[in-house]
Scaffold this active site. Structure first.
Site, mmCIF file in Angstrom:
data_model
loop_
_atom_site.group_PDB
_atom_site.id
_atom_site.type_symbol
_atom_site.label_atom_id
_atom_site.label_comp_id
_atom_site.label_asym_id
_atom_site.label_seq_id
_atom_site.Cartn_x
_atom_site.Cartn_y
_atom_site.Cartn_z
ATOM 1 C CD GLU A 14 -2.467 -1.251 2.730
ATOM 2 O OE1 GLU A 14 -2.320 -0.313 3.545
ATOM 3 O OE2 GLU A 14 -3.079 -2.300 2.989
ATOM 4 C CE LYS A 66 5.256 4.883 6.885
ATOM 5 N NZ LYS A 66 4.997 6.233 7.324
ATOM 6 C CG ASP A 126 4.197 12.219 5.260
ATOM 7 O OD1 ASP A 126 4.175 11.742 6.414
ATOM 8 O OD2 ASP A 126 5.052 13.013 4.866
ATOM 9 C CE1 TYR A 177 -3.286 1.935 8.640
ATOM 10 C CE2 TYR A 177 -3.420 3.875 7.245
ATOM 11 C CZ TYR A 177 -3.044 3.278 8.438
ATOM 12 O OH TYR A 177 -2.447 4.014 9.416
ATOM 13 C CE LYS A 224 9.267 6.754 7.388
ATOM 14 N NZ LYS A 224 10.107 7.523 8.143
ATOM 15 C CB CYS A 266 9.265 48.178 2.196
ATOM 16 S SG CYS A 266 8.457 47.430 0.777
ATOM 17 C CB CYS A 286 7.207 51.323 -1.068
ATOM 18 S SG CYS A 286 6.941 50.883 0.663
ATOM 19 C CB CYS A 341 5.939 46.722 3.529
ATOM 20 S SG CYS A 341 5.505 48.327 2.849
ATOM 21 C CB CYS A 376 3.839 48.952 -0.404
ATOM 22 S SG CYS A 376 5.142 47.942 -1.104
#
Ligand code: IVH
Length: 666
Positions: free
Chosen positions: A111, A113, A115, A221, A309, A403, A406, A421, A426
């Site tokens: 199957e 796996k 995550d 599962y 894995k 920034c 700007c 900012c 801006c």
């Protein structure tokens, strides 16, 4: 020996630290592969030196501890974990161990796996009654309310069984993860390191409404307990789960022998990027359930299954420079510019560093060789530097003080990692600011949507929100897809919006943490925008509902000269900046007084005069009657002045009006 002892102690400390980062903070500092290396080294040392094993070693524990806040549930069947295999050789070893104990041909089901986060669900008489996280395997957290928000999970089975307990994985699709993180980054919140952490964080929300907004998904599962059902193989288990209406990951495969298992692992290692969700390996399970009984389990994991894995997809490349990027909401994020590398199927030359704090914590320097990976298989990220290959020519990251787009002073609000900012004009923020400014709850300017806002910014016709009020119908009519009529309509809508009360304007300016409700509250206490630049933290936090965060952002907003300039230009264009007192209020110097305005005033627009009267407790009316207290007459008054004289109503000139309202000389 002493060396070994010291190393073991160091590894345990290190693993605990990373466990905390990972499970509690959802902010791992190292990659899964690096973490696995630490655990494997510790396991190996403990195997060689059993006398060093202590009951509290991280290797003795199966998973995370249940968090306080959720009711704890003891699992009827302990939820075991899996041993890992990291190579084909280790898969063959596993097969050998199994074959030694099981007679005849050994077949498997492989199957993908997922995550995600392991959960156990209970259905009684076909109805979902409980959902719990795995916790430490024996005791988990009751997350029933949250699990119920998962769309793909049936609340009722297709088949009414007395009792069914199943196990599966709650996960987030890659796209959902990317969107969630983007939103978090824009809000200046910490991003999730991968979809699993995002899923865990979403499932362990104390407020199920938050979970509901996260679009979690689930696959099942395993059957932990099923009254009145006999199942003989893993294939039957998966078919049964699907038959009763539970979601099952569809790519599983029956493998008659270990060669087919290896082929499946190779295939999905290649193809993993095709999937809409993240997988981190393949789970290999003995197909025959009676044979599983024979093999049994250790305290931690079954002997009949193993998780292969995938090698972490990491690459090493050079960090060329770091760019500071300004997002739509003003959040400034560092982006690593990398020497291009191919990673998980695409060429990567930029990677997020999320925020300057994190980048510094990881000690990332310009010129470093860095490890890059893809969070959730899509978002390139810098894992960390290879410090040992430094030449001394690397330079530390310097967060910008201004920034980059700007030039405004960068601000940082307490409790936030993000730099921002705070200049609403801006250019990086402007299109969104304009759309928000014009939105229904704000200034409600009909016809000003994202497409038009983008055009106005692109053509340089609008550099800040105040510029909107200086647009002429002729100018607007020249824009593509904009006729004379719609240009005239827009100008009319803009004109109409000038009279909105102060709280709408405050909201429209997009001051952080100031929503419509808080804007109302602020405007009720400080009914003129000119009062805001002088407000102190104490004055602001004295109001109910105004916390430190809001006070801070209001002060920062009104401390930015560019914002003050915008406000001045709004005023000059005739936009009202005062708040009428709610319900024609009973307090204020003009309480209960009725005004009628006629003619043109030199110092303010009609709308402003109206707002001023209302802010002082008075009311305005459009026609003169015996109930009128004052008629304010500007130049070129209409017939209303005549009527007022006939009825004996007090007539005020502009000067007198200003004196009455306390504005004389201003
Ligand atoms: S079987 C005793 N099957 O991987 C059976 N686990 O590393 C144990 N996982 O804790 C689990 N997809 O959270 C199994 N198809 C799958 C899985 C799966 C993901 C997770 C699960 C488990 C972890 C072990």
């Amino acid at each position: 020996m002493e060396d070994v002892q010291a190393r073991v102690a160091w590894l345990r400390e290190e693993i605990r630290k990373h466990d905390y980062q990972y499970y509690v903070l959802d902010q791992p500092l190292i990659s899964d592969a690096e973490y696995d290396r630490l655990v494997r080294e510790l396991l190996e040392l403990e195997r060689q030196h059993p006398e060093l094993v202590t009951p509290d070693s991280p290797t003795r524990r199966v998973g995370g501890e249940p968090l306080p806040g959720f009711r704890q549930v003891r699992h009827r069947v302990p939820l075991l974990s899996l041993d890992n295999a990291f190579s084909e050789a280790e898969i063959r070893d596993f097969h050998r161990r199994v074959s030694e104990r099981v007679e005849g041909e050994v077949s498997y089901v492989t199957e993908l796996k997922m995550d995600g986060v392991s959960v156990a669900l209970v259905y009684e008489n076909g109805v979902l009654v409980s959902g719990a996280t795995r916790g430490d395997g024996a005791v988990g957290e009751d997350v029933t309310a949250n699990v119920r928000t998962i769309r793909s999970l049936p609340l009722r089975l297709r088949q009414e069984l007395p009792r069914l307990e199943v196990r599966g994985e709650v996960y987030l699709a890659k796209e959902v993860f990317a969107r969630l993180n983007q939103e978090r980054e824009e809000r200046g919140e910490r991003t999730f390191a991968n979809p699993r952490n995002a899923a865990a964080g979403s499932l362990r929300q104390l407020d199920p409404r938050v979970t509901a907004g996260r679009s979690l998904a689930v696959v099942l599962y395993d059957v932990l307990y099923a009254e009145g059902v006999t199942l003989a193989t893993q294939q039957e288990v998966l078919e049964f789960l699907a038959r009763v209406g539970l979601p099952v990951e569809p790519h599983y495969r029956f493998c008659p022998g270990v060669e087919e298992v290896l082929a499946f692992c190779r295939e999905w290692q290649q193809r993993r990027h095709e999937l809409a969700y993240d997988i981190d390996g393949v789970v290999i399970k003995l197909d025959s359930l009676p044979a599983r009984e024979l093999l049994g389990s250790t305290v931690k994991s079954p002997r009949w299954a193993i998780a292969y894995k995938f090698p972490a997809e990491e690459k090493v490349t050079r960090l060329l420079t770091v760019e500071a990027n300004v997002g739509r909401t003003g959040v400034i994020t560092p982006t690593a510019i990398l020497e291009p590398v191919t990673l998980a199927g695409t060429v990567v030359s930029r990677a997020s560093l999320h925020n300057f704090d994190l980048a510094r914590e990881k000690d990332i320097r310009v010129g470093d060789l860095v490890v890059v990976h893809k969070a959730g298989d899509i978002i390139p990220e810098v894992v960390g530097p290879l410090t040992e290959s430094r030449t001394g020519n690397e330079s530390e990251l310097v967060p910008p003080e201004r920034c980059p787009v700007c030039g405004s002073q960068v601000v940082r609000f307490s409790g936030e990692v993000a730099l921002r900012c705070d200049n609403i004009n801006c250019p990086a923020r402007l299109v969104e600011s304009l759309v928000f400014f014009a939105s229904r709850d704000a200034m409600d300017i009909e016809g000003l949507g994202p497409a038009l806002a983008a055009q106005l910014v692109e053509k340089g016709m609008v550099r800040n929100v105040a510029d909107l009020y200086y647009l002429s119908a002729e100018q607007l009519a020249e824009l593509p897809r904009m006729g004379k009529k719609s240009a005239a309509n827009l100008v009319r809508a803009l004109e109409k919006s000038k009279a909105r009360p102060l709280h709408r304007l405050l909201h429209a300016l997009g001051i952080r943490h100031v929503g419509l409700k808080s804007a109302r509250l602020l405007a009720a206490h400080f009914p003129d925008i000119d009062l805001f630049p002088g407000l102190s933290r104490e004055q602001l936090t004295a109001l109910p509902e105004v916390g430190e965060k809001m006070a801070e952002s209001v002060m920062a907003f009104f401390a930015e000269p560019r914002n003050l300039e915008t406000i001045e230009r709004l005023k000059a264009a005739g936009v009202n900046t005062r708040e009428p007192v709610a319900g024609g209020v009973q307090t204020g110097p003009l309480a209960g007084k009725v005004f009628v305005l006629t003619g043109t005033l030199a110092s303010m627009t009609r709308a402003e005069a109206g707002a001023l009267i209302e802010s002082l407790g008075g009311k305005t009316s459009s026609s003169v009657s015996r109930r009128t207290d004052y008629v304010v007459a500007g130049t070129d008054p209409g017939s209303k002045l005549q009527v007022a004289r006939e009825l004996g109503v007090t007539v005020l000139g502009e000067e007198e009006f200003l004196r009455l309202t306390g504005r004389a000389g201003s």
